[in-house]
Design an enzyme around this catalytic site. Structure first.
Site, short mmCIF file in Angstrom:
data_model
loop_
_atom_site.label_atom_id
_atom_site.label_comp_id
_atom_site.label_asym_id
_atom_site.label_seq_id
_atom_site.Cartn_x
_atom_site.Cartn_y
_atom_site.Cartn_z
N GLN A 76 0.82 -1.25 0.04
CA GLN A 76 0.00 0.13 -0.14
C GLN A 76 0.72 1.27 0.06
O GLN A 76 1.97 1.21 0.51
CB GLN A 76 -0.86 0.02 1.39
CG GLN A 76 -1.89 -1.23 1.33
CD GLN A 76 -1.32 -2.41 1.88
OE1 GLN A 76 -0.21 -2.54 2.29
NE2 GLN A 76 -2.19 -3.14 2.04
N PRO A 77 0.38 2.28 -0.61
CA PRO A 77 1.34 3.62 -0.55
C PRO A 77 1.74 3.82 0.58
O PRO A 77 3.11 4.57 0.72
CB PRO A 77 0.26 4.51 -1.04
CG PRO A 77 -0.71 3.85 -1.95
CD PRO A 77 -1.01 2.43 -0.98
#
Length: 184
Positions: A76-77
């Site tokens: 995930q970012p």
């Protein structure tokens, strides 16, 4: 001496003198299949409902006298800033992409090239895996090489394979490539 005693002593001595441990970091965008791949490589079963990795996982994968210490970092970012920290000084970086998610490829390319531009990543071998090759209309290896601009990556060994963690396709080639890093 008990029948299995000699074998245990032999294996112990072999592990002392000839065993090797490799540090490998598996990275890629969320839902690429990093955790599923690691679970299968470690001898577990593929599960379709894998929970997204929060932060990181570590598993050891034993193959002969080589132990792969594999770090699986969330994609995930918010976790991508951790990638560099877990990739420093490893024997190999395994970058996993969902080869059936064509819309995610530009982001994967940007994240990969950003990571590899960091001075601390210089010279670390890179294995790019196009996962989910069992899904129709996935990108093949040549398409991945082109769309991820892998030919622009220099100052390191770069390889690219198409795999399916679900079908266990081409995982023997992945293990051979990783184990070969132990001999370098």
């Amino acid at each position: 001496m008990a029948p299995g005693m000699f074998k245990r002593i032999y294996n112990f001595l072999m592990s002392l003198f000839w065993s090797k441990e490799l540090d490998v970091t598996m990275i890629g965008l969320q839902n690429a299949g990093k955790t599923s791949l690691l679970r299968v490589l470690a001898g577990g079963e593929f599960t379709i409902d894998s929970i997204p990795t929060v932060g990181f996982n570590m598993k050891r994968v034993q193959q002969g006298h080589v132990t792969l210490k594999c770090w699986d970092i969330g994609g995930q970012p918010r976790f991508r800033t951790m990638w560099e920290r877990y990739c420093r000084g490893v024997n190999a970086i395994v970058f996993i992409v969902d080869s059936a998610d064509r819309e995610a490829i530009p982001v994967a390319k940007e994240e990969l090239h950003d990571l590899l531009s960091k001075p601390s990543m210089e010279g670390i071998a890179l294995l790019v895996l196009g996962n989910k090759s069992d899904i129709p209309d996935h990108l093949d290896v040549d398409q991945l090489i082109e769309q991820l601009n892998l030919k622009l990556i220099d100052h390191r060994e770069v390889s690219c394979f198409g795999i399916s963690a679900k079908e266990e396709t081409n995982l023997d080639a992945v293990m051979k490539w990783l184990i070969a890093r132990a001999n370098k």
